[in-house]
Design a protein around this motif. Structure first.
Motif, mmCIF file in Angstrom:
data_model
loop_
_atom_site.group_PDB
_atom_site.id
_atom_site.type_symbol
_atom_site.label_atom_id
_atom_site.label_comp_id
_atom_site.label_asym_id
_atom_site.label_seq_id
_atom_site.Cartn_x
_atom_site.Cartn_y
_atom_site.Cartn_z
ATOM 1 N N GLY A 173 17.077 12.357 11.221
ATOM 2 C CA GLY A 173 18.378 11.774 10.971
ATOM 3 C C GLY A 173 18.587 11.521 9.491
ATOM 4 N N LYS A 174 19.716 10.946 9.170
ATOM 5 C CA LYS A 174 20.031 10.650 7.775
ATOM 6 C C LYS A 174 20.905 9.409 7.698
ATOM 7 C CE LYS A 174 21.778 14.763 7.487
ATOM 8 N NZ LYS A 174 22.364 16.018 6.997
ATOM 9 N N THR A 175 20.786 8.713 6.571
ATOM 10 C CA THR A 175 21.615 7.549 6.280
ATOM 11 C C THR A 175 22.292 7.786 4.947
ATOM 12 O OG1 THR A 175 20.079 6.069 7.416
ATOM 13 C CG2 THR A 175 21.630 5.060 5.889
ATOM 14 N N SER A 176 23.592 7.582 4.891
ATOM 15 C CA SER A 176 24.306 7.811 3.641
ATOM 16 C C SER A 176 25.036 6.547 3.206
ATOM 17 C CB SER A 176 25.309 8.963 3.792
ATOM 18 O OG SER A 176 26.254 8.662 4.800
ATOM 19 N N GLY A 177 25.259 6.446 1.907
ATOM 20 C CA GLY A 177 25.980 5.320 1.340
ATOM 21 C C GLY A 177 26.662 5.756 0.062
ATOM 22 N N ASP A 178 27.051 4.817 -0.758
ATOM 23 C CA ASP A 178 27.751 5.114 -1.995
ATOM 24 C C ASP A 178 26.792 5.750 -3.004
ATOM 25 O OD1 ASP A 178 29.551 5.270 -4.038
ATOM 26 O OD2 ASP A 178 29.520 3.120 -4.520
ATOM 27 N N GLY A 179 26.822 7.077 -3.104
ATOM 28 C CA GLY A 179 26.000 7.787 -4.078
ATOM 29 C C GLY A 179 24.571 8.047 -3.667
ATOM 30 N N PHE A 180 24.254 7.902 -2.375
ATOM 31 C CA PHE A 180 22.890 8.205 -1.954
ATOM 32 C C PHE A 180 22.870 8.707 -0.513
ATOM 33 C CE2 PHE A 180 23.252 4.078 0.021
ATOM 34 C CZ PHE A 180 22.396 4.124 1.125
ATOM 35 N N CYS A 181 21.778 9.410 -0.186
ATOM 36 C CA CYS A 181 21.532 9.871 1.176
ATOM 37 C C CYS A 181 20.028 9.809 1.415
ATOM 38 C CB CYS A 181 22.038 11.306 1.368
ATOM 39 S SG CYS A 181 21.726 11.965 3.028
ATOM 40 N N LEU A 182 19.611 9.260 2.534
ATOM 41 C CA LEU A 182 18.205 9.253 2.922
ATOM 42 C C LEU A 182 18.031 10.167 4.126
ATOM 43 C CD1 LEU A 182 17.002 5.537 2.649
ATOM 44 C CD2 LEU A 182 16.495 7.446 1.124
ATOM 45 N N ASN A 183 17.278 11.255 3.942
ATOM 46 C CA ASN A 183 16.915 12.139 5.041
ATOM 47 C C ASN A 183 15.625 11.626 5.654
ATOM 48 O OD1 ASN A 183 19.066 14.015 4.558
ATOM 49 N ND2 ASN A 183 17.926 14.737 2.774
ATOM 50 N N ARG A 184 15.556 11.610 6.990
ATOM 51 C CA ARG A 184 14.403 11.019 7.657
ATOM 52 C C ARG A 184 13.892 11.890 8.798
ATOM 53 N NH1 ARG A 184 17.513 5.900 7.369
ATOM 54 N NH2 ARG A 184 16.429 4.441 5.999
ATOM 55 N N ALA A 185 12.583 11.837 9.001
ATOM 56 C CA ALA A 185 11.942 12.395 10.199
ATOM 57 C C ALA A 185 10.919 11.371 10.673
ATOM 58 C CB ALA A 185 11.268 13.727 9.885
ATOM 59 N N THR A 186 10.917 11.085 11.974
ATOM 60 C CA THR A 186 10.131 9.980 12.508
ATOM 61 C C THR A 186 9.295 10.419 13.704
ATOM 62 O OG1 THR A 186 11.809 8.384 11.827
ATOM 63 C CG2 THR A 186 10.236 7.645 13.475
ATOM 64 N N MET A 187 8.033 10.006 13.723
ATOM 65 C CA MET A 187 7.164 10.141 14.892
ATOM 66 C C MET A 187 7.062 8.772 15.558
ATOM 67 S SD MET A 187 4.038 12.494 13.401
ATOM 68 C CE MET A 187 3.733 11.463 11.952
ATOM 69 N N ILE A 188 7.271 8.712 16.857
ATOM 70 C CA ILE A 188 7.276 7.445 17.584
ATOM 71 C C ILE A 188 6.298 7.508 18.745
ATOM 72 C CG2 ILE A 188 8.695 5.833 18.930
ATOM 73 C CD1 ILE A 188 11.124 6.939 17.364
ATOM 74 N N ILE A 189 5.436 6.525 18.838
ATOM 75 C CA ILE A 189 4.552 6.361 19.993
ATOM 76 C C ILE A 189 4.678 4.913 20.453
ATOM 77 C CG2 ILE A 189 2.167 6.323 20.833
ATOM 78 C CD1 ILE A 189 1.549 8.647 19.034
ATOM 79 N N GLY A 190 5.078 4.729 21.702
ATOM 80 C CA GLY A 190 5.248 3.373 22.196
ATOM 81 C C GLY A 190 5.822 3.345 23.587
ATOM 82 N N LYS A 191 6.509 2.252 23.900
ATOM 83 C CA LYS A 191 7.135 2.099 25.206
ATOM 84 C C LYS A 191 8.398 1.260 25.050
ATOM 85 C CE LYS A 191 3.612 -0.082 27.170
ATOM 86 N NZ LYS A 191 2.820 -0.845 28.166
ATOM 87 N N TYR A 192 9.252 1.311 26.052
ATOM 88 C CA TYR A 192 10.458 0.499 26.030
ATOM 89 C C TYR A 192 10.426 -0.487 27.192
ATOM 90 C CZ TYR A 192 12.033 4.090 29.368
ATOM 91 O OH TYR A 192 12.125 4.959 30.422
ATOM 92 N N HIS A 193 11.112 -1.602 27.013
ATOM 93 C CA HIS A 193 11.141 -2.687 27.992
ATOM 94 C C HIS A 193 12.584 -3.104 28.236
ATOM 95 C CE1 HIS A 193 6.756 -3.757 27.438
ATOM 96 N NE2 HIS A 193 6.993 -3.026 26.375
ATOM 97 N N ASP A 194 12.856 -3.604 29.436
ATOM 98 C CA ASP A 194 14.155 -4.209 29.756
ATOM 99 C C ASP A 194 15.309 -3.282 29.401
ATOM 100 O OD1 ASP A 194 12.874 -7.320 28.469
ATOM 101 O OD2 ASP A 194 12.709 -6.494 30.481
ATOM 102 N N VAL A 195 15.191 -2.038 29.830
ATOM 103 C CA VAL A 195 16.235 -1.067 29.502
ATOM 104 C C VAL A 195 17.368 -1.157 30.518
ATOM 105 C CG1 VAL A 195 16.775 1.370 29.201
ATOM 106 C CG2 VAL A 195 14.590 0.471 28.425
ATOM 107 N N SER A 196 18.560 -1.366 30.032
ATOM 108 C CA SER A 196 19.762 -1.342 30.872
ATOM 109 C C SER A 196 20.883 -0.771 30.032
ATOM 110 C CB SER A 196 20.110 -2.756 31.347
ATOM 111 O OG SER A 196 20.523 -3.552 30.252
#
Length: 215
Positions: free
Chosen positions: A63-86
């Motif tokens: 994903g990416k985040t943009s703002g005034d004069g900048f952009c952050l490109n990102r790639a993320t590895m996630i290991i975990g679990k989710y709780h109380d999903v509705s």
């Protein structure tokens, strides 16, 4: 970090729904693979999160985040679990997110940047900034109480810390292009400025999805 968190919550929700439909697509996990895990010691206490054990699973996102004069490109590895999903409530606990990010003045028109974010070699620890200090890796741990600890909170002091991608290779998958291995040690901070020392960190995870799938 706000945009990354929103992206992560959306992907957790996508996982919970897509895994029920076997006719259209394979589930996000494409079957359990116990090679995908994160191992570390937190203040000397061993922690192992392994896909398929006690409800843990792995996925990668970009994903990416943009703002005034900048952009952050990102790639993320996630290991975990989710709780109380509705429909209105999703909580992350017992979860590690390892994000490689790169600063640019403007965002690219496509997602071709993502393949270049993971490279074998060492990375600096990124600071929470909108300039070149944002380049590097951010490690985020959400504990059993839902408290976030990350390398770019608090003092962000990472003197003596180290992060290295040791392997990055293509895999056969309908969803993912690559899996990635890394080793690291660092300090994690919460919003109160308290610190956890992480040592002997090691992760192997799915990393880069095909752009057409979940972006």
């Amino acid at each position: 970090m706000k945009t990354l968190r929103i992206l992560t919550l959306a992907l957790f929700a996508a996982f919970s729904f897509s895994s029920c439909d076997k006719e259209e697509d394979e589930p996000l996990s494409e079957g359990v693979d116990d090679r995908y895990a994160i191992e570390a010691e937190l203040d000397g206490q061993a922690v192992v999160l392994r896909e398929g054990k006690d409800g843990y699973f792995n996925f990668g996102s970009t994903g990416k985040t943009s703002g005034d004069g900048f952009c952050l490109n990102r790639a993320t590895m996630i290991i975990g679990k989710y709780h109380d999903v509705s429909k209105t409530n999703t909580k992350l606990k017992d979860t590690f997110q390892v994000t490689i990010q790169r600063y640019a003045r403007v965002c690219s028109a496509d997602n071709s940047y993502e393949k270049g974010l993971y490279q074998v070699g060492e990375y600096p620890f990124a600071k929470d900034a909108t300039d070149r200090d944002a380049n590097g890796v951010v490690i985020l741990y959400t504990d059993v109480n839902g408290v976030d600890w990350s390398t770019n909170r608090g003092s962000q002091d990472q003197s003596g810390s180290r992060f290295e991608v040791t392997a990055h290779q293509p895999i056969k998958s309908k969803i993912y292009q690559y899996e990635t291995d890394a080793v690291f040690n660092c300090r994690l901070y919460n919003d109160a400025g308290e610190a956890i020392v992480l040592t002997k960190g090691r992760i192997k995870a799915r990393s880069i999805p095909y752009p057409s799938k979940y972006q």
